[in-house]
Design a protein around this motif. Structure first.
Motif, PDB file in Angstrom:
ATOM      1  N   UNK A  16       0.855  -1.930   0.218  1.00  0.00           N
ATOM      2  CA  UNK A  16       0.168  -0.250   0.233  1.00  0.00           C
ATOM      3  C   UNK A  16       0.992   1.152   0.187  1.00  0.00           C
TER       4      UNK A  16
ATOM      5  N   UNK B 236       1.177   2.995  -3.789  1.00  0.00           N
ATOM      6  CA  UNK B 236       0.924   4.085  -4.303  1.00  0.00           C
ATOM      7  C   UNK B 236       0.106   4.861  -3.014  1.00  0.00           C
TER       8      UNK B 236
ATOM      9  N   UNK C  30      -1.272   4.826  -0.421  1.00  0.00           N
ATOM     10  CA  UNK C  30      -2.229   4.948   0.295  1.00  0.00           C
ATOM     11  C   UNK C  30      -1.741   4.719   1.471  1.00  0.00           C
TER      12      UNK C  30
ATOM     13  N   UNK D 110      -0.892  10.988  -7.954  1.00  0.00           N
ATOM     14  CA  UNK D 110      -1.662  10.864  -8.792  1.00  0.00           C
ATOM     15  C   UNK D 110      -0.800  10.213  -9.883  1.00  0.00           C
TER      16      UNK D 110
ATOM     17  N   UNK E 185      -0.812   7.189  -9.328  1.00  0.00           N
ATOM     18  CA  UNK E 185      -1.588   5.526  -9.090  1.00  0.00           C
ATOM     19  C   UNK E 185      -2.211   5.456 -10.669  1.00  0.00           C
ATOM     20  N   UNK E 186      -2.479   6.504 -11.239  1.00  0.00           N
ATOM     21  CA  UNK E 186      -2.553   6.742 -12.653  1.00  0.00           C
ATOM     22  C   UNK E 186      -2.136   4.922 -13.435  1.00  0.00           C
TER      23      UNK E 186
ATOM     24  N   UNK F 237      -4.771  -1.400  -8.342  1.00  0.00           N
ATOM     25  CA  UNK F 237      -4.544  -1.776  -7.326  1.00  0.00           C
ATOM     26  C   UNK F 237      -5.851  -3.093  -7.268  1.00  0.00           C
TER      27      UNK F 237
ATOM     28  N   UNK G   2      -8.146  -5.313  -4.465  1.00  0.00           N
ATOM     29  CA  UNK G   2      -8.166  -4.924  -2.923  1.00  0.00           C
ATOM     30  C   UNK G   2      -8.985  -6.278  -2.035  1.00  0.00           C
TER      31      UNK G   2
ATOM     32  N   UNK H 221     -14.112  -3.592  -2.795  1.00  0.00           N
ATOM     33  CA  UNK H 221     -14.666  -2.490  -2.986  1.00  0.00           C
ATOM     34  C   UNK H 221     -14.576  -1.777  -4.368  1.00  0.00           C
ATOM     35  N   UNK H 222     -16.125  -2.921  -4.714  1.00  0.00           N
ATOM     36  CA  UNK H 222     -16.008  -2.491  -6.135  1.00  0.00           C
ATOM     37  C   UNK H 222     -16.654  -1.135  -5.816  1.00  0.00           C
ATOM     38  N   UNK H 223     -17.999  -0.081  -6.272  1.00  0.00           N
ATOM     39  CA  UNK H 223     -18.308   1.411  -6.333  1.00  0.00           C
ATOM     40  C   UNK H 223     -20.485   0.643  -6.586  1.00  0.00           C
TER      41      UNK H 223
ATOM     42  N   UNK I  29     -12.443   5.141 -14.434  1.00  0.00           N
ATOM     43  CA  UNK I  29     -11.472   5.268 -14.603  1.00  0.00           C
ATOM     44  C   UNK I  29     -10.750   6.093 -15.317  1.00  0.00           C
TER      45      UNK I  29
ATOM     46  N   UNK J  58      -9.934   9.601 -15.512  1.00  0.00           N
ATOM     47  CA  UNK J  58      -8.661  10.270 -14.855  1.00  0.00           C
ATOM     48  C   UNK J  58      -7.904  10.684 -16.280  1.00  0.00           C
TER      49      UNK J  58
ATOM     50  N   UNK K 186      -9.026  -2.570 -12.787  1.00  0.00           N
ATOM     51  CA  UNK K 186      -7.945  -2.106 -13.134  1.00  0.00           C
ATOM     52  C   UNK K 186      -7.592  -1.900 -13.781  1.00  0.00           C
TER      53      UNK K 186
ATOM     54  N   UNK L 198      -7.644   0.821 -16.601  1.00  0.00           N
ATOM     55  CA  UNK L 198      -6.195   2.342 -16.482  1.00  0.00           C
ATOM     56  C   UNK L 198      -5.170   1.754 -16.916  1.00  0.00           C
TER      57      UNK L 198
END
Lengths: 367, 260
Positions: free
Chosen positions: B63, B66, B68, B91, B94-95, B99, B101, B105-107, B119, B123, B168, B171
């Motif tokens: 972690x 990136x 976190x 940022x 992170x692009x 990552x 998890x 941690x889906x939205x 993303x 982004x 992920x 991106x």
């Protein structure tokens, strides 16, 4: 009737027993499931019946709807004639009668502006949203005058018009302000966090009525002599700040309920702080906070009646003036019932809308 | 031989071959020293599995890559960018770093497709149509294109984790970090996720995987790292690591997870 037996792995899906479904099933399960339940059903039924019939008799059957004074009310029930005579004042306050169409138009305009904001499947939603964005300016001009319209002082605003102006402005401005305060309170930056906490705690620690008194009296001491700072505007600012502090706490509760993994996932995609908040955290946090937010809105809407104390004539203020009229001496229930019904319609509407919104935003089960 | 990886670029100058370089990194939680003098170089295309007892700092370490988690001493350099408090650089890193998890941690308020296009659209600034094409390509790759219109809450854990991997990948990261990607899954779903990860490894993705899936480590890892109490105790290529562990702590750990 003996149940059929099946080989392991062969059991088909059977329909549920008929007594648990349909109207009969519902009545049985919900109204008559036990002796206590049957007893409660009968008692509540009788209670509802007596209340409903007496309200009907007082408010409709034996009521008088027209007349010029108390003496014209002879039927023994409610004397709605008073409301009838003063109806214009209850709605518009002392807004000039010839100009009342502007208030009506502003109200219709408000409904049209809210339509695309509150619902999804609206024709030409995009254009209507642009209109909704411009609506505050339109309403401002319509109500106050300008562009050829005769100007009307805010001191003439009253009745339900005043309630709507304070309520709608308060709601529309305090929500974004509350969100910003909630985010600020959770900020990593000490300075921002301290300011937000200080503001929220101060405002929440003080009764709204004192803030209104400050708005009506104290501010004039601080402002340079001769500056006229509209009383209604001052009240609007105070009501909005008050409501935003409460909303900030409601929204903060929602923010805290979002797992930290959501933020980590969004940030690991390279979305910065603001886009993470806007796209990921706030949509979820606000959804959880809907009951609390609407609760605050309803509270704010009803708290607008407090302005009667500092001399603004909201429906309650108008009502008190009406009751003081010697021609109508002795009446009181009618005015308060009428005002209560007015407020109930709007508050109940907000409450139902929040339920609708919660249902609409439900997607699978969160995990 | 484990020393060889660490000392390749001693002065910290990243060669094009080096993707991630961690030099003398320390981290504390309050006064608790979680990471102690971590040195790690990850070359392009390398697949590394990190294992170790719980609380050993493996997740914290990846972690930090990136950001976190923040490290307090030492350097972390990703694609030539040194991580510091500079938000813009964070940022940027992170692009390029994907990552995955443990808890997916889906939205939950977005559909599977929207999870994947978020993303690229916001982004990478791709047009929606293009982002959706890419998303569908990766959803096909993780074998769930038919779930694109559903919400995460309607999927099984294994499906959710595969969506998370696709999200992920959309991106087009240069390296993928996996933080115990199968630990929260039912046994029957672990395989479908591991299969996707094996496929990724075969396509040459640089991967850093915190995992206790030793079968996976044997099969795809170029290097297995063992951590304990915030330190890298031992690292080696998988065969040597499993057959001939050097330190007693590694032996103890392996005996505990392999013999039950």
């Amino acid at each position: 009737m003996a149940d059929a037996t099946y080989q392991p792995g062969q059991h088909p899906d059977l329909p549920p027993p008929p007594s648990t479904t349909g109207v009969v099933g519902w009545v049985r399960n919900n109204l008559l499931s036990s002796p206590l339940n049957i007893f409660l059903t009968v008692v509540s039924g009788l209670l509802v019946y007596f209340v409903a019939t007496s309200v009907y008799e007082w408010g409709f059957a034996n009521a008088d709807f027209s007349g010029a004074s108390r003496q014209d009310c002879t039927s023994g029930g409610a004397c709605w004639a008073l409301i009838n005579v003063r109806f214009g004042q209850f709605i518009y306050g002392f807004y000039p009668e010839a100009q009342r169409w502007r208030v009506n138009l502003a109200f219709v305009g408000l409904v049209v502006a809210l339509w695309p904001l509150l619902f999804d499947n609206v024709p030409a939603r995009k254009q209507l949203l642009w209109y909704a964005g411009a609506y505050p300016i339109i309403a401002f001009v319509l109500l106050l005058g300008g562009f050829g319209l005769e100007s009307v002082e805010t001191a003439k605003f009253g009745g339900f018009l005043l309630t709507m102006v304070i309520g709608v402005t308060g709601i529309a401005v305090s929500l974004p302000l509350g969100i910003v305060l909630a985010l600020g309170r959770r900020s990593d930056m000490l300075f921002i966090r301290t300011i937000c906490i200080g503001f929220i705690e101060f405002i929440r620690g003080v009764p709204l009525i004192t803030l209104l008194f400050v708005a009506s009296t104290l501010l004039s001491f601080f402002l340079p002599p001769g500056t006229t700072f509209n009383l209604l505007l001052r009240v609007l600012i105070m009501v909005t700040l008050f409501s935003s502090a409460y909303l900030a706490e409601v929204v903060r509760g929602g923010l805290q309920a979002i797992p930290v993994g959501q933020r980590e996932a969004a940030e690991s995609l390279g979305l910065g702080y603001w886009r993470t908040m806007y796209l990921i955290i706030l949509p979820q946090a606000l959804k959880i906070s809907i009951p609390g937010i609407v609760n605050s809105f309803i509270g704010l809407f009803k708290d607008t009646t407090l302005v009667a104390i500092i001399g603004l004539l909201d429906p309650l203020g108008i009502g008190r003036a009406a009751l003081a009229d010697t021609k109508w001496q002795g009446l009181s229930s009618e005015v308060y019932v009428f005002v209560a019904v007015l407020f109930f319609i709007f508050s109940f509407g907000m409450s139902r809308y929040s339920l609708y919104l919660e249902k609409k935003l439900e997607v699978g089960h969160a995990s | 031989m484990s020393e060889a990886h660490v000392t390749e670029t001693p002065d910290g100058a990243p060669s094009n071959d080096v993707l991630i370089q961690i030099i003398g990194m320390h981290k504390w939680y309050g006064s608790f020293h979680v990471l102690k003098d971590i040195n790690l170089t990850v070359r392009r295309g390398e697949r590394i599995v990190v294992c170790g007892p719980s609380g050993s700092g493996k997740s914290t370490m990846i972690r930090c890559i990136n950001r976190l988690e923040e490290h307090q001493r030492g350097k972390v350099i990703v694609e030539g960018i040194e991580l510091s408090n500079d938000l813009k650089k964070i940022d940027e890193v992170r692009r390029e770093v994907g990552m995955v998890f443990q808890q997916f941690n889906l939205f939950p308020h977005l559909t599977v497709l929207e999870n994947c296009t978020l993303g690229p659209i916001w982004v990478r600034k791709l047009p929606k149509v293009e982002a959706e094409e890419i998303a569908m390509r990766y959803l096909e790759r993780v074998k769930i294109p038919e779930q694109a219109a559903k919400y995460p809450g309607q999927l099984s854990g294994g499906q959710q984790q595969r969506v998370a991997i696709a999200r992920s990948l959309c991106m087009s990261p240069n390296v993928m970090l996996f933080d115990e990607p199968t630990s929260a899954l039912d046994p029957e779903m672990i395989k479908e996720v591991l299969d996707v990860m094996i496929g990724l490894a075969e396509d040459g993705m640089t991967m850093l995987v915190v995992s206790h899936e030793m079968g996976f480590a044997r099969r795809v890892a170029d290097r297995v790292i063992f951590m304990d109490e915030g330190e890298i105790i031992e690292q080696n290529e998988p065969h040597a690591f499993f057959e001939n562990p050097q330190s007693d702590r590694t032996k103890l750990f392996l005996s505990q997870i392999l013999n039950h």
